[in-house]
Scaffold this motif. Structure first.
Motif, short mmCIF file in Angstrom:
data_model
loop_
_atom_site.label_atom_id
_atom_site.label_comp_id
_atom_site.label_asym_id
_atom_site.label_seq_id
_atom_site.Cartn_x
_atom_site.Cartn_y
_atom_site.Cartn_z
N ASP A 202 14.32 -29.85 -59.69
CA ASP A 202 15.16 -28.98 -59.10
C ASP A 202 16.25 -28.22 -59.81
OD1 ASP A 202 15.40 -29.42 -55.95
OD2 ASP A 202 15.74 -31.62 -56.52
N ASP A 203 16.66 -28.45 -60.93
CA ASP A 203 17.32 -28.12 -62.15
C ASP A 203 16.50 -26.70 -62.56
OD1 ASP A 203 19.82 -29.37 -61.72
OD2 ASP A 203 19.06 -30.96 -62.82
N ALA A 204 15.22 -27.05 -62.90
CA ALA A 204 14.40 -26.05 -63.33
C ALA A 204 14.32 -24.89 -62.17
CB ALA A 204 12.99 -26.76 -63.74
N LEU A 205 14.13 -25.32 -61.16
CA LEU A 205 14.22 -23.95 -60.05
C LEU A 205 15.41 -23.32 -59.94
CD1 LEU A 205 12.07 -25.84 -57.16
CD2 LEU A 205 11.49 -24.04 -58.87
N LYS A 206 16.57 -24.00 -60.22
CA LYS A 206 17.92 -23.67 -60.05
C LYS A 206 18.04 -22.39 -61.20
CE LYS A 206 22.78 -24.71 -59.63
NZ LYS A 206 23.93 -25.86 -59.81
N VAL A 207 17.91 -22.68 -62.31
CA VAL A 207 18.21 -22.06 -63.44
C VAL A 207 17.25 -20.67 -63.55
CG1 VAL A 207 19.01 -23.72 -65.23
CG2 VAL A 207 16.45 -23.14 -65.13
N MET A 208 15.90 -20.87 -62.81
CA MET A 208 15.18 -19.38 -62.51
C MET A 208 15.84 -18.41 -61.67
SD MET A 208 11.26 -21.23 -62.47
CE MET A 208 10.66 -19.42 -62.59
N GLU A 209 16.85 -18.87 -60.90
CA GLU A 209 17.26 -17.81 -59.82
C GLU A 209 18.15 -16.68 -60.76
OE1 GLU A 209 19.98 -20.32 -57.41
OE2 GLU A 209 18.29 -21.24 -56.64
N ARG A 210 18.44 -17.01 -62.16
CA ARG A 210 19.10 -15.95 -63.02
C ARG A 210 18.10 -14.95 -63.31
NH1 ARG A 210 24.04 -17.75 -65.08
NH2 ARG A 210 25.09 -19.00 -63.72
N GLN A 211 16.92 -15.09 -63.16
CA GLN A 211 15.85 -14.00 -63.37
C GLN A 211 15.16 -13.47 -62.46
OE1 GLN A 211 13.08 -16.11 -66.16
NE2 GLN A 211 13.67 -14.51 -67.87
N LYS A 212 14.68 -12.07 -62.28
CA LYS A 212 14.08 -11.65 -61.17
C LYS A 212 12.63 -12.05 -61.16
CE LYS A 212 17.08 -7.72 -61.10
NZ LYS A 212 17.04 -6.17 -61.18
N PRO A 213 11.82 -12.30 -60.22
CA PRO A 213 10.38 -12.66 -60.54
C PRO A 213 9.60 -11.80 -61.22
CG PRO A 213 11.42 -13.01 -58.17
CD PRO A 213 12.39 -12.21 -59.04
N GLU A 214 9.99 -10.45 -61.14
CA GLU A 214 8.85 -9.72 -62.03
C GLU A 214 9.09 -9.87 -63.48
OE1 GLU A 214 12.60 -6.86 -60.31
OE2 GLU A 214 11.25 -8.73 -59.43
#
Length: 306
Positions: A202-214
């Motif tokens: 869950d935390d891994a996914l949460k911090v990924m929100e700071r980056q754009k998928p591209e």
């Protein structure tokens, strides 16, 4: 004839080189040289000077720097990677530059401005920045002397799994986020990896929100889809795998499992989560051709057995 005593000194050595430099030169020599010079003038020279380093050698794509302090060497390496990640985020894929950075500490001999010794020779074993070969001693030193440094924490926290301490990596990630809750997108890669390796999906996914998928790397896509699968979010995992393969057609479980930057436990975590997410298991022939002794999954070996 008497030989003058050698000038010896304990120094921190930072070695940096560009990932994929040879291939980049073959594809676009003038452009690659221009990008290398720009990185030096815009980032490296300034930051090395800021952290009291001294450039000893420039070797094509490689740079060798000495520091009197391991803390300065680590801080400089962390700052370079942070600044480079921010620079890359705003650049087209072909214009991005990725550095391997290695730090070591040891007794060296100084001869006419050059340095010699085992501490320098270890630069040949440098891995990408998350696996600087300075080892656990430098990790402990840097964290002890810089307990409140977000840059140092984010530079080191993803190494914990390499030292067999993934839970500690997640703890360091918690400390880093608490220190700087408004961290820049470049920091999310190390945070993601530390949480992923500790099983805190869950935390891994949460911090990924700071980056754009591209801006996700192939590792980010593999770990995103794997995290979603481990959390039972199958529909989202399927969508992540589909998008990952659109962006990285050669991405497979074997491709990640053969990355030499990871240890056995890290490989196993990727294999388990990517398999659950539904990534293709077998590497392409082109990928396998570039590996000396590829690790093959059982199902892939069975396919090639007559």
């Amino acid at each position: 004839m008497a030989v003058a005593p050698l000038d010896r000194k304990l120094l921190a050595i930072l070695a940096a080189d560009i990932v994929g430099f040879s291939a980049a030169m073959e594809a676009d020599e003038p452009g690659t040289i221009a990008r290398l010079m720009a990185v030096h003038s815009e980032l490296l020279d300034r930051l090395i000077d800021q952290y009291h380093g001294r450039i000893v050698k420039l070797m094509g794509d490689g740079t060798l720097v000495t520091f009197d302090s391991v803390v300065d060497a680590v801080g400089c390496g962390a700052k370079i990677q942070a600044a480079l990640a921010e620079r890359n985020a705003g650049s087209a894929q072909r214009d991005r530059v990725m550095l391997r950075i290695g730090v070591n500490v040891g007794d060296v001999t100084l001869i006419e401005g050059d340095v010699y010794g085992d501490a320098v020779n270890t630069r040949r074993n440098a891995r990408p920045s998350r696996k600087v070969r300075s080892g656990k001693t430098e990790l402990e030193t840097a964290l002890r002397l810089n307990p409140g440094s977000f840059s140092v924490l984010t530079y080191y926290l993803s190494w914990a799994s390499a030292f067999g301490e993934p839970a500690r990596g997640a703890d360091l990630a918690d400390r880093a986020v608490k220190l700087n809750p408004n961290y820049q997108p470049w920091a999310s890669g190390g945070l993601r990896y530390a949480y992923f390796m500790s099983g805190r999906y869950d935390d891994a996914l949460k911090v990924m929100e700071r980056q754009k998928p591209e801006n996700y790397s192939k590792y980010a896509w593999a770990e995103r889809a794997g995290s979603l699968a481990m959390l039972g979010r199958k529909t989202e995992a399927d969508a992540a795998v589909k998008e990952a393969l659109q962006r990285f057609p050669d991405l497979s479980i074997e491709a990640i499992a053969n990355d030499p930057a990871f240890n056995a436990a890290e490989h196993q975590r990727h294999i388990e989560t990517m398999r659950l997410a539904g990534f293709p298991p077998c590497a392409s022939g082109e990928v396998l051709a570039g590996l000396t002794k590829p690790l093959r999954l059982p199902e892939c070996v069975a396919k090639t057995t007559p």
